[in-house]
Structure formats: structure tokens, C-alpha cells
Scaffold this motif. Structure first.
Motif, PDB file in Angstrom:
ATOM      1  N   ILE A  31       1.169  11.763  11.685  1.00 55.68           N
ATOM      2  CA  ILE A  31       1.326  11.315  12.768  1.00 55.68           C
ATOM      3  C   ILE A  31       2.169  11.942  13.842  1.00 55.68           C
ATOM      4  O   ILE A  31       2.783  13.065  13.218  1.00 55.68           O
ATOM      5  N   ASN A  32       1.900  11.618  14.928  1.00 54.17           N
ATOM      6  CA  ASN A  32       2.495  12.515  16.029  1.00 54.17           C
ATOM      7  C   ASN A  32       3.299  11.583  17.172  1.00 54.17           C
ATOM      8  O   ASN A  32       2.531  10.876  17.573  1.00 54.17           O
ATOM      9  N   MET A  33       4.381  11.672  17.142  1.00 57.01           N
ATOM     10  CA  MET A  33       4.991  11.049  18.129  1.00 57.01           C
ATOM     11  C   MET A  33       6.268  11.759  18.804  1.00 57.01           C
ATOM     12  O   MET A  33       6.716  12.768  18.409  1.00 57.01           O
ATOM     13  N   ILE A  34       6.961  11.160  19.914  1.00 56.27           N
ATOM     14  CA  ILE A  34       8.027  11.664  20.441  1.00 56.27           C
ATOM     15  C   ILE A  34       8.941  10.608  20.675  1.00 56.27           C
ATOM     16  O   ILE A  34       8.436   9.437  20.973  1.00 56.27           O
ATOM     17  N   SER A  35      10.217  10.872  20.608  1.00 57.03           N
ATOM     18  CA  SER A  35      11.246  10.036  20.968  1.00 57.03           C
ATOM     19  C   SER A  35      12.448  10.625  21.884  1.00 57.03           C
ATOM     20  O   SER A  35      12.493  11.808  21.654  1.00 57.03           O
ATOM     21  N   THR A  36      13.230   9.536  22.086  1.00 59.28           N
ATOM     22  CA  THR A  36      14.627  10.136  22.735  1.00 59.28           C
ATOM     23  C   THR A  36      15.676  10.610  21.702  1.00 59.28           C
ATOM     24  O   THR A  36      15.182  10.257  20.425  1.00 59.28           O
ATOM     25  N   VAL A  37      16.821  11.004  22.107  1.00 58.43           N
ATOM     26  CA  VAL A  37      17.797  11.621  21.068  1.00 58.43           C
ATOM     27  C   VAL A  37      18.199  10.397  20.488  1.00 58.43           C
ATOM     28  O   VAL A  37      18.690  10.356  18.875  1.00 58.43           O
ATOM     29  N   ASP A  38      18.203   9.138  20.827  1.00 55.13           N
ATOM     30  CA  ASP A  38      18.620   7.905  20.338  1.00 55.13           C
ATOM     31  C   ASP A  38      17.460   7.171  19.428  1.00 55.13           C
ATOM     32  O   ASP A  38      17.645   5.912  19.290  1.00 55.13           O
ATOM     33  N   LYS A  40      14.221   6.198  20.671  1.00 53.81           N
ATOM     34  CA  LYS A  40      13.522   5.269  21.399  1.00 53.81           C
ATOM     35  C   LYS A  40      12.083   6.041  21.844  1.00 53.81           C
ATOM     36  O   LYS A  40      12.345   7.261  22.206  1.00 53.81           O
ATOM     37  N   VAL A  41      10.925   5.512  21.931  1.00 55.73           N
ATOM     38  CA  VAL A  41       9.712   6.070  22.226  1.00 55.73           C
ATOM     39  C   VAL A  41       9.152   5.757  23.275  1.00 55.73           C
ATOM     40  O   VAL A  41       7.866   6.337  23.602  1.00 55.73           O
ATOM     41  N   THR A  42       9.673   5.013  24.251  1.00 56.68           N
ATOM     42  CA  THR A  42       9.109   4.600  25.495  1.00 56.68           C
ATOM     43  C   THR A  42      10.307   4.498  26.360  1.00 56.68           C
ATOM     44  O   THR A  42      11.660   4.128  25.944  1.00 56.68           O
ATOM     45  N   VAL A  43       9.856   4.592  27.613  1.00 57.55           N
ATOM     46  CA  VAL A  43      10.684   4.319  28.814  1.00 57.55           C
ATOM     47  C   VAL A  43       9.995   3.042  29.478  1.00 57.55           C
ATOM     48  O   VAL A  43       8.839   3.662  30.032  1.00 57.55           O
ATOM     49  N   ALA A  44      10.468   2.279  29.969  1.00 52.28           N
ATOM     50  CA  ALA A  44       9.785   0.977  30.575  1.00 52.28           C
ATOM     51  C   ALA A  44       8.532   0.889  30.006  1.00 52.28           C
ATOM     52  O   ALA A  44       7.600   0.510  30.767  1.00 52.28           O
ATOM     53  N   GLY A  45       8.461   0.761  28.716  1.00 50.43           N
ATOM     54  CA  GLY A  45       7.040   0.600  28.117  1.00 50.43           C
ATOM     55  C   GLY A  45       6.073   1.552  27.906  1.00 50.43           C
ATOM     56  O   GLY A  45       5.270   1.376  27.174  1.00 50.43           O
ATOM     57  N   ARG A  46       6.453   2.830  28.581  1.00 47.17           N
ATOM     58  CA  ARG A  46       5.495   3.745  28.481  1.00 47.17           C
ATOM     59  C   ARG A  46       6.123   4.981  27.787  1.00 47.17           C
ATOM     60  O   ARG A  46       7.363   5.505  28.041  1.00 47.17           O
ATOM     61  N   SER A 184      12.768  14.252  22.801  1.00 45.77           N
ATOM     62  CA  SER A 184      12.980  14.515  24.132  1.00 45.77           C
ATOM     63  C   SER A 184      14.635  14.580  24.323  1.00 45.77           C
ATOM     64  O   SER A 184      15.325  13.671  23.834  1.00 45.77           O
ATOM     65  N   PRO A 185      15.123  15.351  25.128  1.00 44.72           N
ATOM     66  CA  PRO A 185      16.690  15.546  25.503  1.00 44.72           C
ATOM     67  C   PRO A 185      16.879  14.317  26.405  1.00 44.72           C
ATOM     68  O   PRO A 185      17.249  14.827  27.568  1.00 44.72           O
ATOM     69  N   ALA A 186      17.035  13.214  25.935  1.00 47.55           N
ATOM     70  CA  ALA A 186      17.215  12.005  26.846  1.00 47.55           C
ATOM     71  C   ALA A 186      17.996  10.952  26.016  1.00 47.55           C
ATOM     72  O   ALA A 186      17.613  10.813  24.735  1.00 47.55           O
ATOM     73  N   VAL A 187      18.653   9.972  26.372  1.00 46.26           N
ATOM     74  CA  VAL A 187      18.943   8.801  25.839  1.00 46.26           C
ATOM     75  C   VAL A 187      18.463   7.585  26.665  1.00 46.26           C
ATOM     76  O   VAL A 187      18.923   7.641  27.775  1.00 46.26           O
ATOM     77  N   VAL A 188      18.023   6.424  25.839  1.00 46.22           N
ATOM     78  CA  VAL A 188      17.341   5.512  26.639  1.00 46.22           C
ATOM     79  C   VAL A 188      18.340   4.164  26.411  1.00 46.22           C
ATOM     80  O   VAL A 188      18.668   3.601  27.519  1.00 46.22           O
ATOM     81  N   GLY A 189      18.953   3.990  25.301  1.00 47.13           N
ATOM     82  CA  GLY A 189      19.697   2.710  25.007  1.00 47.13           C
ATOM     83  C   GLY A 189      18.871   1.446  24.972  1.00 47.13           C
ATOM     84  O   GLY A 189      17.582   1.609  25.345  1.00 47.13           O
ATOM     85  N   LEU A 191      17.690  -2.699  23.991  1.00 42.29           N
ATOM     86  CA  LEU A 191      17.059  -3.230  22.687  1.00 42.29           C
ATOM     87  C   LEU A 191      15.505  -3.254  22.540  1.00 42.29           C
ATOM     88  O   LEU A 191      14.866  -3.649  21.866  1.00 42.29           O
ATOM     89  N   SER A 192      15.143  -3.344  24.097  1.00 41.73           N
ATOM     90  CA  SER A 192      13.717  -3.366  24.117  1.00 41.73           C
ATOM     91  C   SER A 192      12.606  -2.248  23.664  1.00 41.73           C
ATOM     92  O   SER A 192      11.587  -2.473  23.386  1.00 41.73           O
ATOM     93  N   SER A 193      13.261  -0.884  23.867  1.00 44.52           N
ATOM     94  CA  SER A 193      12.336   0.035  23.318  1.00 44.52           C
ATOM     95  C   SER A 193      12.185   0.341  21.968  1.00 44.52           C
ATOM     96  O   SER A 193      13.514   0.206  21.429  1.00 44.52           O
TER      97      SER A 193
END
Length: 228
Positions: A31-38, A40-46, A184-189, A191-193
Motif C-alpha cells: 500500500i502507498n498512501m500520504i497523510s497529514t501529521v494528524d 488525514k489523507v485528503t483536503v476537501a475530498g482530494r 505531509s507537514p500539515a494538520v487538517v483536523g 471529522l470529514s477527512s
């Protein structure tokens, strides 16, 4: 340093070669995935807003090292999969229960490699200009589909790009052998992601062994082997 050279160095550090014992009947799945520090694997669904030039080049190297790119149907629809952007391009393998794809979906029109559907359905996808092949497994058992993918199409190594619900199905069935995870060096927060492995499929905790790691401009790249 050029992003291509940086990605090559990260790939070599993570993998040290791809050699692992093959499962007896099915191709090994990474499996190959990317996620934020918290997580999450998407921003605005992508997923696109999370990646970087180096991460994109690492993705291409993982694709180029595989005999097929495996993706769940919903991710193919949402992310608008088309070209895999590597040459020679491996087949795109899509798991779909319904085979519900509109004729204008870009995944049906990339002629660089075949599209193989793993499905229990006897339907046919219409309107494609791409070569379409089917592994029809009435039982719907994912492990059996992967066994047939190897036996009928010679696929010996698979890289899976999700999505999260499909990843959970793979883990629940004991079909994951390793996982590449970019942070990815970001936090999204919110509940939807979704996280990298998500959904209602329940399974016992899966032990993972860290096999490699690297850092580049705030991004962290990890490779885990699944404990057996």
C-alpha cells in the motif's frame, strides 16, 4: 538538489531493493498512501493538496517497480484516475462490485496500458477506448481475485493506492505485505477527512515493522513491513 534525484535517493533508502518472499498464490501487495501529521489523507475530498514534487516522483518510482497499480473503484472515480505517468505503464487494476463507470471517465481512455477489473459482476463497461479486461470472481473474495490476477495475467507485484476503505478490506483479509506512508507537514483536523485505513471493517491490530525512513523538506517517508 533536483526533485528527481531526491526522490531516487529516498526510494533507495526506503527499499534497499524490493526482494521479499512471495506469498504462495497471490502477488505481494504494497500500500502507498500520504497523510497529514494528524492522519488525514485528503483536503476537501482530494489528496492532491498534500503532495510535493518529490512525493509525486516517489509515487512514480513505486508504480514503475510494480507489475500493476491496484485501486478501489471509488478512489478511481473521485480522483479521476487517467494516465499513470510512467513508461512503460503497468496495468491499472480496479476492484469494483458494480462496474458503474460513465463512458467519459478518464480511466477508460488511457491507452498506455490495460485496465483490469476485479469484479463479481457479469456487466461490461461501455464506451472505453482503453483495453479492458476482467477477472470475474462470483464469490467476490478479494484474495481469490488476486490469486487469479497472478495466474491469469502474470502480475507478480502490486502497489495499491487505496482508498482508505479498500485498504481496510485488504488488511482485514490479511492481504497487505508492506506499506509506504508519506507524512505531509500539515494538520487538517475535522471529522470529514478519512485516515489511511478507515471504515466499518473490523480486524485485530496488525503488527508493523519499520523497514526504512527518510525526510525531505518537512515530509517524512516511511516503509513498514507487515508482521507475520
Amino acid at each position: 538538489m533536483d526533485p528527481e534525484l531526491r526522490a531516487a535517493a529516498i526510494f533507495d533508502r526506503l527499499t534497499g531493493g524490493w526482494e521479499r518472499p512471495l506469498p504462495e498464490a497471490r502477488p505481494p501487495v504494497a500500500i502507498n498512501m500520504i497523510s497529514t501529521v494528524d492522519g488525514k489523507v485528503t483536503v476537501a475530498g482530494r489528496v492532491g493538496n498534500l503532495t510535493s514534487p518529490v512525493d509525486q516522483r516517489l509515487l512514480k518510482r513505486l508504480r514503475a517497480g510494480a507489475d500493476a497499480v491496484l485501486v478501489g473503484a471509488e478512489t478511481v472515480r473521485v480522483e479521476r484516475y487517467s494516465t499513470l505517468a510512467v513508461s512503460p505503464a503497468p496495468p491499472l487494476v480496479v476492484v469494483s462490485a458494480s462496474l458503474d463507470f460513465p463512458p467519459d471517465h478518464p480511466s477508460l481512455h488511457d491507452t498506455a496500458s490495460p485496465l483490469i477489473f476485479l469484479t463479481p459482476s457479469d456487466r461490461t463497461v461501455e464506451g472505453a477506448t482503453r483495453t479492458i479486461q476482467y477477472v470475474r470472481e462470483p464469490s467476490g473474495q478479494l484474495g481469490r481475485m488476486l490469486e487469479r490476477l497472478r495466474a491469469e495475467h502474470g502480475i507478480e507485484r502490486v502497489v495499491c493506492e487505496g482508498g482508505p476503505h479498500f485498504n481496510a478490506w485488504l488488511f482485514a483479509e490479511g492481504l497487505v505485505d508492506e506499506m509506504f506512508l508519506s507524512i505531509s507537514p500539515a494538520v487538517v483536523g475535522g471529522l470529514s477527512s478519512l485516515t489511511a485505513v478507515a471504515g466499518s471493517v473490523a480486524f485485530d491490530p496488525v503488527p508493523m515493522q519499520l523497514a526504512g525512513y527518510a525526510e525531505d523538506e518537512g515530509y517524512v517517508y516511511l516503509r513498514y513491513l507487515v508482521g507475520r
